[in-house]
Design a protein around this motif. Structure first.
Motif, short mmCIF file in Angstrom:
data_model
loop_
_atom_site.label_atom_id
_atom_site.label_comp_id
_atom_site.label_asym_id
_atom_site.label_seq_id
_atom_site.Cartn_x
_atom_site.Cartn_y
_atom_site.Cartn_z
N UNK A 95 -45.37 -24.82 -49.57
CA UNK A 95 -46.08 -24.86 -50.82
C UNK A 95 -47.48 -24.28 -51.75
N UNK A 96 -47.39 -23.99 -52.40
CA UNK A 96 -48.57 -23.50 -52.71
C UNK A 96 -49.91 -24.96 -52.62
N UNK A 97 -51.00 -24.74 -52.55
CA UNK A 97 -52.41 -25.52 -52.53
C UNK A 97 -52.70 -25.80 -53.75
N UNK A 98 -52.59 -26.33 -54.72
CA UNK A 98 -53.23 -26.62 -55.67
C UNK A 98 -54.83 -26.59 -55.92
N UNK A 99 -55.23 -25.78 -56.17
CA UNK A 99 -56.72 -25.57 -56.58
C UNK A 99 -57.36 -26.76 -56.39
N UNK A 100 -57.20 -27.53 -57.24
CA UNK A 100 -58.05 -28.62 -57.53
C UNK A 100 -58.18 -30.12 -56.40
N UNK A 101 -57.32 -29.31 -55.19
CA UNK A 101 -57.13 -30.15 -53.76
C UNK A 101 -57.97 -31.01 -53.48
N UNK A 102 -59.30 -30.23 -52.97
CA UNK A 102 -60.06 -30.42 -52.56
C UNK A 102 -61.64 -31.66 -52.86
N UNK A 103 -61.48 -30.88 -54.93
CA UNK A 103 -62.26 -31.28 -55.41
C UNK A 103 -61.97 -32.90 -56.18
N UNK A 104 -60.64 -33.26 -56.11
CA UNK A 104 -60.21 -34.37 -55.81
C UNK A 104 -59.79 -35.34 -54.59
N UNK A 105 -59.61 -34.42 -53.50
CA UNK A 105 -60.52 -35.79 -52.25
C UNK A 105 -61.25 -36.04 -52.35
#
Length: 123
Positions: free
Chosen positions: A36-46
């Motif tokens: 599925x598409x990757x959330x653009x905020x994923x890196x920041x939240x991680x």
């Protein structure tokens, strides 16, 4: 030489044939899988979760939660029974239990410990 003998074994062994077929199904499923598409905020939240350190209370609770208390319970029961049965008594009082009752309590505690170990081995 070794490759040929391995291929011959795989071609004639029922378990290896089944294993290879199942492995091929896994590979086919992985090839067909579309992520599925990757959330653009994923890196920041991680990164925020990695950098956030829990306070000492949370870490202590996590550490205590990881400890298995099951082996301690039979030992605590035996220790409690020891202090109840063998505790020093004043000279003018009668003992709490007779010798046969002490043996019955010890046997019961041993039975409880055995049952506890059976419960642990079934999990």
């Amino acid at each position: 030489m070794r490759k040929a003998s391995l291929e011959e074994h795989i071609a004639n062994c029922f378990f290896c044939i089944e294993f290879c077929a199942e492995q091929q199904r896994v590979w086919n499923a992985l090839d067909a899988w579309e992520p599925g598409p990757v959330d653009t905020r994923f890196d920041a939240r991680l990164l925020a979760r990695i950098e956030a350190r829990p306070n000492w209370k949370v870490r202590l609770r996590q550490w205590l939660g990881e400890i298995s208390w099951k082996p301690v319970l039979p030992a605590a029961a035996v220790l409690a029974a020891y202090f109840v049965i063998v505790a020093p008594q004043p000279q003018d009082q009668q003992p709490l239990m007779a010798g046969t009752e002490v043996q019955q309590v010890e046997q019961t505690l041993q039975d409880l410990e055995m049952l506890q170990q059976l419960k642990l081995s079934n999990k």
